[in-house]
Design a protein around this motif. Structure first.
Motif, PDB file in Angstrom:
ATOM      1  N   GLN A   1      10.493  -6.299  11.471  1.00  0.00           N
ATOM      2  CA  GLN A   1      10.683  -4.818  11.157  1.00  0.00           C
ATOM      3  C   GLN A   1       9.290  -3.959  11.118  1.00  0.00           C
ATOM      4  O   GLN A   1       8.482  -4.461   9.989  1.00  0.00           O
ATOM      5  CB  GLN A   1      11.563  -4.362  10.436  1.00  0.00           C
ATOM      6  CG  GLN A   1      11.816  -3.050  10.206  1.00  0.00           C
ATOM      7  CD  GLN A   1      13.006  -2.782   9.319  1.00  0.00           C
ATOM      8  OE1 GLN A   1      14.045  -3.523   9.046  1.00  0.00           O
ATOM      9  NE2 GLN A   1      13.278  -1.329   8.949  1.00  0.00           N
TER      10      GLN A   1
ATOM     11  N   TYR B   1       6.412   2.471  10.066  1.00  0.00           N
ATOM     12  CA  TYR B   1       5.721   3.215  10.909  1.00  0.00           C
ATOM     13  C   TYR B   1       5.374   4.597  10.068  1.00  0.00           C
ATOM     14  O   TYR B   1       6.360   4.814   9.341  1.00  0.00           O
ATOM     15  CB  TYR B   1       6.255   3.505  12.098  1.00  0.00           C
ATOM     16  CG  TYR B   1       7.790   3.868  12.078  1.00  0.00           C
ATOM     17  CD1 TYR B   1       8.116   5.104  12.102  1.00  0.00           C
ATOM     18  CD2 TYR B   1       8.716   2.757  12.059  1.00  0.00           C
ATOM     19  CE1 TYR B   1       9.301   5.583  11.787  1.00  0.00           C
ATOM     20  CE2 TYR B   1      10.084   3.414  11.861  1.00  0.00           C
ATOM     21  CZ  TYR B   1      10.372   4.592  11.923  1.00  0.00           C
ATOM     22  OH  TYR B   1      11.676   5.094  11.659  1.00  0.00           O
TER      23      TYR B   1
ATOM     24  N   LEU C   1       7.498   7.838  14.321  1.00  0.00           N
ATOM     25  CA  LEU C   1       8.418   7.345  15.189  1.00  0.00           C
ATOM     26  C   LEU C   1       8.614   8.022  16.632  1.00  0.00           C
ATOM     27  O   LEU C   1       8.719   7.312  17.802  1.00  0.00           O
ATOM     28  CB  LEU C   1       9.891   7.477  14.680  1.00  0.00           C
ATOM     29  CG  LEU C   1      11.185   7.090  15.647  1.00  0.00           C
ATOM     30  CD1 LEU C   1      10.984   5.596  15.845  1.00  0.00           C
ATOM     31  CD2 LEU C   1      12.421   7.297  14.887  1.00  0.00           C
TER      32      LEU C   1
ATOM     33  N   PHE D   1       6.503   6.034  19.138  1.00  0.00           N
ATOM     34  CA  PHE D   1       6.943   5.077  19.927  1.00  0.00           C
ATOM     35  C   PHE D   1       7.923   5.638  20.889  1.00  0.00           C
ATOM     36  O   PHE D   1       8.011   4.970  21.921  1.00  0.00           O
ATOM     37  CB  PHE D   1       7.803   4.257  18.635  1.00  0.00           C
ATOM     38  CG  PHE D   1       6.741   3.527  17.864  1.00  0.00           C
ATOM     39  CD1 PHE D   1       6.368   1.907  18.434  1.00  0.00           C
ATOM     40  CD2 PHE D   1       6.339   3.696  16.835  1.00  0.00           C
ATOM     41  CE1 PHE D   1       5.738   1.209  17.719  1.00  0.00           C
ATOM     42  CE2 PHE D   1       5.933   2.893  16.005  1.00  0.00           C
ATOM     43  CZ  PHE D   1       5.351   1.613  16.188  1.00  0.00           C
ATOM     44  N   LYS D   2       8.705   6.491  20.729  1.00  0.00           N
ATOM     45  CA  LYS D   2       9.442   7.174  21.655  1.00  0.00           C
ATOM     46  C   LYS D   2       8.753   7.672  22.809  1.00  0.00           C
ATOM     47  O   LYS D   2       9.275   7.524  24.158  1.00  0.00           O
ATOM     48  CB  LYS D   2      10.691   8.099  21.030  1.00  0.00           C
ATOM     49  CG  LYS D   2      11.544   7.593  19.858  1.00  0.00           C
ATOM     50  CD  LYS D   2      12.450   8.566  19.268  1.00  0.00           C
ATOM     51  CE  LYS D   2      13.540   8.115  18.571  1.00  0.00           C
ATOM     52  NZ  LYS D   2      14.383   9.030  17.874  1.00  0.00           N
TER      53      LYS D   2
ATOM     54  N   GLN E   1       7.667   4.691  24.849  1.00  0.00           N
ATOM     55  CA  GLN E   1       9.167   4.118  25.387  1.00  0.00           C
ATOM     56  C   GLN E   1       9.242   4.912  26.502  1.00  0.00           C
ATOM     57  O   GLN E   1       9.658   4.540  27.779  1.00  0.00           O
ATOM     58  CB  GLN E   1       9.986   3.869  24.462  1.00  0.00           C
ATOM     59  CG  GLN E   1      11.194   3.419  25.471  1.00  0.00           C
ATOM     60  CD  GLN E   1      11.065   1.953  25.703  1.00  0.00           C
ATOM     61  OE1 GLN E   1      11.026   0.905  24.811  1.00  0.00           O
ATOM     62  NE2 GLN E   1      11.228   1.669  26.832  1.00  0.00           N
TER      63      GLN E   1
ATOM     64  N   SER F   1      12.700  -2.577  27.433  1.00  0.00           N
ATOM     65  CA  SER F   1      11.877  -2.667  25.842  1.00  0.00           C
ATOM     66  C   SER F   1      10.391  -3.084  26.436  1.00  0.00           C
ATOM     67  O   SER F   1      10.243  -3.908  27.287  1.00  0.00           O
ATOM     68  CB  SER F   1      12.245  -3.853  25.080  1.00  0.00           C
ATOM     69  OG  SER F   1      13.597  -3.492  24.637  1.00  0.00           O
TER      70      SER F   1
ATOM     71  N   ILE G   1       8.178  -4.573  21.741  1.00  0.00           N
ATOM     72  CA  ILE G   1       8.823  -3.669  20.997  1.00  0.00           C
ATOM     73  C   ILE G   1      10.040  -2.952  21.361  1.00  0.00           C
ATOM     74  O   ILE G   1      10.288  -2.497  22.570  1.00  0.00           O
ATOM     75  CB  ILE G   1       7.727  -2.363  20.804  1.00  0.00           C
ATOM     76  CG1 ILE G   1       6.706  -3.022  20.416  1.00  0.00           C
ATOM     77  CG2 ILE G   1       8.096  -1.230  20.000  1.00  0.00           C
ATOM     78  CD1 ILE G   1       5.084  -1.876  20.353  1.00  0.00           C
TER      79      ILE G   1
ATOM     80  N   ILE H   1      13.224  -0.334  19.962  1.00  0.00           N
ATOM     81  CA  ILE H   1      13.665   0.674  19.303  1.00  0.00           C
ATOM     82  C   ILE H   1      14.995   0.551  19.246  1.00  0.00           C
ATOM     83  O   ILE H   1      15.754   0.875  20.069  1.00  0.00           O
ATOM     84  CB  ILE H   1      13.181   2.056  19.671  1.00  0.00           C
ATOM     85  CG1 ILE H   1      11.581   1.743  20.247  1.00  0.00           C
ATOM     86  CG2 ILE H   1      13.378   3.192  18.842  1.00  0.00           C
ATOM     87  CD1 ILE H   1      10.940   3.127  20.799  1.00  0.00           C
TER      88      ILE H   1
ATOM     89  N   LYS I   1      15.088   2.139  13.720  1.00  0.00           N
ATOM     90  CA  LYS I   1      14.262   1.216  13.430  1.00  0.00           C
ATOM     91  C   LYS I   1      13.340   0.599  14.520  1.00  0.00           C
ATOM     92  O   LYS I   1      13.768   0.835  15.630  1.00  0.00           O
ATOM     93  CB  LYS I   1      15.278  -0.063  12.983  1.00  0.00           C
ATOM     94  CG  LYS I   1      15.742  -0.139  11.988  1.00  0.00           C
ATOM     95  CD  LYS I   1      16.781  -1.145  11.797  1.00  0.00           C
ATOM     96  CE  LYS I   1      17.442  -1.313  10.353  1.00  0.00           C
ATOM     97  NZ  LYS I   1      18.244  -2.627  10.038  1.00  0.00           N
ATOM     98  N   VAL I   2      12.239   0.312  14.316  1.00  0.00           N
ATOM     99  CA  VAL I   2      11.463  -0.154  15.204  1.00  0.00           C
ATOM    100  C   VAL I   2      11.064  -1.730  15.168  1.00  0.00           C
ATOM    101  O   VAL I   2      10.502  -2.108  13.977  1.00  0.00           O
ATOM    102  CB  VAL I   2      10.097   0.524  15.393  1.00  0.00           C
ATOM    103  CG1 VAL I   2       9.016  -0.045  16.482  1.00  0.00           C
ATOM    104  CG2 VAL I   2      10.277   2.013  15.741  1.00  0.00           C
TER     105      VAL I   2
END
Length: 454
Positions: A13, A16, A19, A22-23, A26, A128, A177, A179, A183-184
């Motif tokens: 886990q 970060y 978040l 990361f989105k 992605q 992912s 990675i 998501i 949680k990442v």
């Protein structure tokens, strides 16, 4: 003796601060994936190429060359890193090959028939993010630096992570990675060297000892017994935990039955609990059955009612399956066994002949334990063989007579009583039903392979 390797995915886990970065990354990954999936859909003949050549073919069509040559269909996103783009291309190739193979298989089996059951292309393209080298660096036991897209530019960001440590002398491979809500997760394939890669046939010829495992749906989840090359047996090992698992499942199912929609909503317990009411999953189990089996139904995915409880049931079931499988492998190692023999229940519950595969399939986690034992054993240089259960639970391991089962001394033994933890035969032999099944499996395996090899 030749050496091999085993690959296990470690799930860590990430800690970060952003978040949304990361989105954003992605989202861009999925957009690039969708672009190249469309390129493949427009030119399916290119699938005849190998993956490496196909990747190069797609890059030549979409990326400007060093000599200034412009591509036919330029990638509409600017400043996409090389290895980020290639990971998206490989994901697109994988998704399209999967759909194409399913479509061709359907066309071969349904020539001239209706369109019913025809595979449909994926509605939402998502995968992912796989990070090749160049997208991550400074990877050590506590930290990793990742390249993320902030929405405006790319930035190197250092992250701490939590999880179990990596084994010594193991090779870490490219991370993925994942998501999950807030949680990442960092999924790291870890490659370990396996010294003993002999086949089961070679081990039998060299008279290696083996361990036999049988399962039940009672408090004893599994019973192991070691058998030497001369046919003698060592002391058995009873692995318990079935009552605790059943209690935890029942508790979580109680929360689901009582419902979480509010006081005015009808309670789930008053509603029909059949396939007509809750729908049927691909394995043929109702939603209630999927919960008992530790499977999250499609109607209870995140964002749906009771999703957290179904997820907890899955995690609890997985926990016990991993715990029991680890104990089985440790028992085999302590007896220096190089083969683990386990029952072969087939691919579906309908193929099973044991009572717990017919009347209480939802409580049975034997298949999950078997799958976990396979990779854990291989890491230790032990191979797993599955043997047909046949009538191993119906006859006495000592004399071969039909057995009668019971639970307590106050219950009359019966051949038709399927839930008995104990047994007795007409010759007076008695003991644990699961241990008797394990001994029958071991005897069958020994006669089939060891006696023929001698």
């Amino acid at each position: 003796m030749s050496a091999g390797y085993a690959i296990t995915t470690y799930k860590l886990q990430l800690c970060y601060k952003h978040l949304d970065w990361f989105k954003q990354t992605q989202s861009l990954f999925d957009a690039v994936l969708a672009f190249y999936y469309e390129q493949l859909d427009q030119n399916p003949q290119a699938l005849s190429l190998t993956n490496q050549n196909l990747l190069r073919h797609l890059e030549l069509k979409t990326i400007p060359q060093r000599n200034g040559t412009q591509p036919e269909n330029p990638l509409p996103y600017k400043k996409v890193p090389l290895y980020f783009r290639r990971a998206a291309i490989n994901a697109a190739i994988s998704l399209y090959r999967s759909y194409d193979s399913r479509l061709k298989a359907w066309e071969e089996n349904h020539k001239g028939q209706t369109e019913k059951g025809k595979p449909k292309p994926p509605g939402k393209l998502h995968a992912s993010m796989l990070y090749y080298k160049g997208m991550y660096k400074d990877f050590d036991d506590k930290r990793i630096m990742l390249k993320l897209y902030t929405g405006k530019a790319w930035a190197w960001v250092k992250h701490r992570y939590t999880g179990r440590p990596f084994p010594e002398n193991a090779e870490t491979m490219s991370p993925t990675i994942v998501i999950k809500g807030k949680k990442v997760m960092l999924h790291i394939p870890v490659k370990e060297k396996v010294e003993d890669t002999r086949t089961a046939k070679e081990r039998v010829k060299q008279r290696e000892s083996f361990v036999v495992v049988a399962f039940s749906s009672s408090d004893t989840l599994a019973v192991c017994t070691a058998i030497q090359a001369d046919g003698s047996t060592d002391y058995p090992y009873f692995i318990k935990g079935g009552k605790a698992l059943a209690h935890r499942r029942k508790q979580l199912l109680g929360y689901i039955k009582r419902g979480t929609a509010g006081k005015k909503a009808p309670r789930l317990i008053t509603q029909p609990v059949g396939n007509d009411a809750l729908g049927v999953c691909p394995r043929g189990l109702s939603s209630y059955g999927q919960a008992e089996a530790g499977i999250v139904p499609q109607d209870h995915q995140p964002g749906r009612p009771n999703a957290k409880y179904y997820d907890k049931i899955t995690r609890v079931t997985n926990h016990y399956a991993h715990e029991v499988s680890r104990k089985i492998v440790d028992y085999a190692k302590s007896h220096n066994a190089k083969i683990i023999v386990m029952p072969d229940y087939g691919n579906t519950f309908a193929k099973g002949t044991q009572h717990y595969l017919k009347t209480s399939v939802y409580d049975f986690i034997g298949r999950r334990i078997i799958n976990d034992v396979k990779y854990k054993a291989w890491q230790c240089g032990i191979v797993v063989q599955q043997s047909n259960i046949r009538d191993s639970a119906k006859h006495c391991a000592k004399c071969g007579e039909t057995i009668a089962k019971y639970n307590t001394e106050y219950q009359n033994p019966s051949q038709k009583f399927y839930g008995g933890r104990n047994f007795v035969c007409k010759n007076g032999h008695q003991g644990s039903t699961v241990l008797n099944t394990a001994r029958n499996l071991g005897e069958s395996f020994y006669q089939t392979f060891y006696e023929k090899a001698s």
